[in-house]
Design a protein around this motif. Structure first.
Motif, short mmCIF file in Angstrom:
data_model
loop_
_atom_site.label_atom_id
_atom_site.label_comp_id
_atom_site.label_asym_id
_atom_site.label_seq_id
_atom_site.Cartn_x
_atom_site.Cartn_y
_atom_site.Cartn_z
N ASP A 1 54.91 40.76 48.10
CA ASP A 1 53.81 41.54 48.06
C ASP A 1 53.88 42.49 46.78
N GLU A 2 55.01 42.75 46.23
CA GLU A 2 55.18 43.26 44.84
C GLU A 2 54.84 42.42 43.62
N SER A 3 55.37 41.19 43.95
CA SER A 3 55.14 40.15 42.81
C SER A 3 53.82 39.68 42.86
N ALA A 4 52.99 39.75 43.92
CA ALA A 4 51.38 39.28 43.86
C ALA A 4 50.83 40.43 43.19
N ALA A 5 51.32 41.85 43.36
CA ALA A 5 50.72 42.93 42.59
C ALA A 5 50.87 42.88 41.07
N LEU A 6 52.18 42.58 40.81
CA LEU A 6 52.38 42.39 39.42
C LEU A 6 51.66 41.14 38.93
N GLY A 7 51.85 40.13 39.50
CA GLY A 7 51.14 38.96 38.84
C GLY A 7 49.66 39.31 38.61
N GLU A 8 48.97 39.98 39.55
CA GLU A 8 47.62 40.41 39.42
C GLU A 8 47.31 40.94 37.80
N SER A 9 48.17 41.80 37.86
CA SER A 9 48.13 42.86 36.45
C SER A 9 48.26 41.94 35.29
N MET A 10 49.20 41.10 35.37
CA MET A 10 49.63 40.37 34.20
C MET A 10 48.34 39.19 33.88
N LEU A 11 48.05 38.87 34.93
CA LEU A 11 46.49 37.82 34.95
C LEU A 11 45.41 38.63 34.44
N ASP A 12 45.10 40.05 34.58
CA ASP A 12 44.15 40.70 34.41
C ASP A 12 44.38 40.94 32.79
N GLN A 13 45.64 41.28 32.35
CA GLN A 13 46.06 41.65 30.95
C GLN A 13 45.51 40.29 30.15
N GLU A 14 46.18 39.24 30.54
CA GLU A 14 45.67 37.79 29.72
C GLU A 14 43.99 37.65 29.62
N LEU A 15 43.53 37.88 30.83
CA LEU A 15 41.92 37.67 30.69
C LEU A 15 41.32 38.76 29.66
N ARG A 16 41.81 39.96 29.73
CA ARG A 16 41.34 40.77 28.96
C ARG A 16 41.73 40.49 27.32
N THR A 17 42.75 39.91 27.18
CA THR A 17 43.18 39.33 25.60
C THR A 17 42.35 38.51 25.14
N LEU A 18 41.65 37.66 26.10
CA LEU A 18 40.84 36.46 25.96
C LEU A 18 39.20 36.97 25.86
#
Length: 773
Positions: free
Chosen positions: A547-564
């Motif tokens: 559960d915690e890893s899913a929340a972290l992974g979502e934040s990390m993917l969100d960061q990458e998308l914003r970078t793009l």
């Protein structure tokens, strides 16, 4: 556990359906094409007229060949407890087994059908029902011949087919290791056993006969099968109360593993039997005379310790054979429970009891249903004598365990109680299966529960609970209820607060203290003893981490998308669905979990997600957004122990496969080389403002070596609003200065600076610094 080597494979390939008997009709029946696997698994399919005719011819031909077999005649005579129509069906099953295994032989050269006949004979000794006996006759048909479960269902019914399927082993998968295959086979057998206890009784009888007839098997395979038996099958027999079978499995396995030791020990035992004959007779006569004087009707007989139990005692206690004094014991079997206690009093008047060697397993039965009074007495010439006192019903259960339910009518109540206990244990196996991460973990947890050298403890309400020797308060908590285990924070043992890792002893009263927001600690896995506790802790931690890893992974993917240059909301739904399919995942949450655990790179996932989209032009050198993390993120985010960053420190994150995000300070000396070698694994992160969270940090204080300085420093740290988590001391120069190493808890960098300012005001403090690396 159930390798083909363990059941001595027939010499013909199992993939070829054996030819039937020589008659044309029989051959037609035997050569019929097999029904599709499982086609009739759930229905009682009647035989076709052609099949019925073929079976009739087959039965007549097989009958002529089998009725003259002395072993078969003895077997049929042993079925007198069954109804005539049931015996007829058993005969038919034998003919079918003989036909199915036609042409197959054991490694010894005997016809293969001698093995299922011996297994069925063992079940007949237990007076098992007709379905179990038929399944024993057919237990290798599905595995070693081309006949399917559907065909067995059509001929003998669904219940028999399910029993045969439960005993049958899984086909080995080429990529599996031997350990994986045996663990998976064992799992399958236990699951079938949980549905129907007769499965394991057939399997145990199968294993016993294989052990008894392994002379033609290679020595290395023989030893491996024997070790498997000692590790798994003998403990299962013990757990089910099958004491007689348990001893047989142990002794035969011991002889296969250490043939020379078994031979020497056996000779020594025979010699001791002759040397002590007069002494044993004197003790027996003394006990019988005392029972008669006390007007107690009793059967009194001696018993000899099993060879393996003597050997194990010699090894564990480092004794020679002559030092093992309790080779012989005595049993007193009486009419009812009150008489058991009268008999014990009479024996204590005859011979002096050894203090602390009395056990009442009648009031508190063992987990496998065993009941007896145990007492150790000092007999003639100072010889210790172990005596077991029990009723006839208890004696039956002690010898045959769950099989006594079928075997003895006078032990019906004891058998019923044992059935309930066994059912609870089997249900706990199903629970373990549901919470275990994989077959190997399940196998490990069950093995722990198969060696239950038990302790008996009490709940605050006086209920007795049995646990394995060495079990802790955490094991007790999970035995009471999963939620109690997950929320436990402390234990009160015999009314005193004790640590959760405290090992329990016989007679302890245990009360568990819980807290609503408490969670299992990974450290518990290092000391819990029960498979249930281990499985529940692992299940909770894995769920929480995911559960915690899913929340972290979502934040990390969100960061990458914003970078793009795009936000997650702007990505079309079809692109998300396509990503899940391409990743081979069940849901987007699974993809997020993989990112958070470092199994997938967020940058790669983001680009795949936008592979068919018009990407905006990102200005070269544009600032990359930082990932915001909380200090209390849980298992998905870990603070690196090398530099121990705290809020206010510039930080950077590293994704490690399977571990999640590791947070280091920017200037951590441990990561300089790693950052330059693989910069793609490092991401910018920053702290999210958070109230109430404390972080560990190390400081070194050098102070004059004077009386009371440590107390003044500890007081100053406390005045600064910090806790001391650890302290160490190191003399810099004897008699002049002392270096004190503290681990303190602070909220952030400003809080640490405040604590250090207070420490500098102490006159004896000459130097203070934060420790890194």
């Amino acid at each position: 556990m159930m390798s083909r080597e363990g059941s001595e494979p027939p010499s013909t390939p199992p993939s070829v359906k054996p030819a039937g008997p020589a008659t044309p009709a029989a051959a037609t029946a035997a050569d019929q094409p097999a029904a599709p696997a499982g086609a009739a698994a759930n229905t009682e399919t009647p035989a076709t007229p052609a099949q019925a005719a073929g079976d009739a011819a087959l039965s007549a031909a097989a009958l002529n060949a089998s009725e003259d077999d002395p072993a078969f005649r003895v077997f049929i005579d042993s079925l007198s407890y069954l109804k005539p129509d049931e015996i007829a069906l058993v005969r038919e099953a034998y003919r079918f087994s003989q036909m199915a295994h036609r042409g197959q032989t054991r490694l010894s050269g005997e016809p293969y059908v001698t093995h299922p006949l011996a297994v069925a004979g063992a079940l007949a000794e237990w007076h098992m029902d007709a379905q179990a006996v038929i399944a024993a006759l057919l237990h290798d048909v599905m595995e070693d011949t081309a006949f399917s479960k559907a065909e067995i269902t059509a001929r003998f019914g669904k219940a028999v087919a399910e029993l045969v399927d439960g005993v049958s082993k899984l086909d080995k998968i080429e990529t599996q290791s031997y350990q994986e295959a045996q663990a998976e086979n064992f799992r399958k057998m236990l699951m079938a056993m949980a549905r129907d206890l007769r499965v394991v009784l057939i399997k145990l009888a199968d294993r016993l006969h294989n052990l008894q007839t392994m002379s033609a098997v290679r020595v290395d395979k023989r030893r491996r099968i024997a070790r498997e038996t000692l590790e798994i099958y003998a403990p299962i027999a013990n757990r089910l109360g099958l004491n007689k079978l348990y001893r047989e499995l142990q002794d035969i396995s011991f002889a296969h593993i250490h043939p020379r030791r078994a031979e020497v020990l056996s000779k020594a035992l025979r010699a001791a039997r002759g040397n002590r004959r007069e002494l044993l007779k004197r003790i027996l006569d003394g006990i019988r005379g005392r029972m008669s004087e006390a007007q107690i009707e009793a059967q009194v007989f001696g018993r000899e310790k099993s060879l393996y139990s003597i050997y194990r005692k010699m090894v564990e206690k480092r004794l020679s054979f002559s030092q093992v004094l309790d080779i012989y014991g005595f049993r007193v079997v009486v009419r009812d429970v009150p008489t058991c206690y009268l008999a014990m009093g009479a024996l204590h008047a005859l011979y002096k009891p050894v203090p602390g060697k009395f056990k009442d397993y009648i009031a508190i039965p063992k987990g496998n249903g065993y009941q007896s009074l145990h007492t150790t007495l000092i007999g003639p010439y100072g010889t210790p004598i172990e005596v077991q006192i029990r009723t006839q019903s208890m004696h039956h259960v002690a010898q045959e365990g769950v099989a006594s339910h079928w075997l003895y009518k006078d032990s019906e109540q004891s058998g019923a109680d044992l059935q309930v206990r066994t059912h609870k244990w089997l249900q706990s196996l199903l629970e373990l299966q549901n919470t275990a991460g994989d077959t190997a973990e399940f196998f490990e947890n069950v093995k722990v529960d198969l060696f239950p050298d038990e302790v008996y403890v009490f709940t605050p309400k006086g209920k007795i609970m049995s646990l394995p020797k060495g079990a802790t308060a955490v094991d007790f908590a999970y035995t009471v209820h999963t939620d109690i285990g997950n929320r436990c924070v402390a234990a009160r043992i015999n009314y005193e607060l004790m640590p959760l890792r405290t090992e329990l002893t016989n007679g302890d009263q245990v009360e568990i203290i819980t807290a609503a927001h408490a969670n299992p600690n990974p450290a518990w896995l290092s000391y819990v003893k029960t498979g249930r506790a281990r499985g529940k802790i692992r299940h909770f931690l894995k769920t929480m981490q995911n559960d915690e890893s899913a929340a972290l992974g979502e934040s990390m993917l969100d960061q990458e998308l914003r970078t793009l240059g795009i936000t997650p909301a702007e990505v079309p739904v079809a692109s998300w669905e396509g990503l899940v399919r391409a990743a081979g995942s069940k849901s987007m949450k699974e993809v997020y979990t993989d990112i958070g655990l470092g199994r997938r790179l967020a940058a790669v996932v983001a680009r795949r997600l936008l592979a068919h989209e018009e990407l905006p032009q990102v200005e070269r050198g544009a600032p990359r957004p930082s990932l915001v993390i909380r200090g209390a993120q849980g298992m998905a985010v870990q603070i690196a122990p090398c530099c121990q960053p705290i809020p206010g420190d510039p930080i950077i994150g590293s994704i490690r496969k399977g571990q999640g995000l590791i947070i280091h300070s920017h200037d951590c000396p441990m990561i300089r080389k790693a950052r330059s070698n693989d910069p793609k694994k490092w991401i910018d992160v920053e702290w999210e403002p958070e109230v109430g969270k404390l972080f560990d940090v190390r400081i070194r204080v050098t102070a004059e070596n004077v009386r009371g300085v440590l107390g003044r420093i500890a007081t100053a740290i406390s005045e600064g609003g910090s806790n001391i988590e650890g302290v160490g001391m190191e003399e810099k120069a004897p008699g002049l200065y002392t270096s004190l190493n503290f681990t303190v808890q602070v909220a952030d960098r400003a809080h640490l600076a405040q604590v250090m300012r207070i420490l500098r005001r102490i006159p004896e403090v000459v130097r203070i610094a934060r420790e890194r690396g």
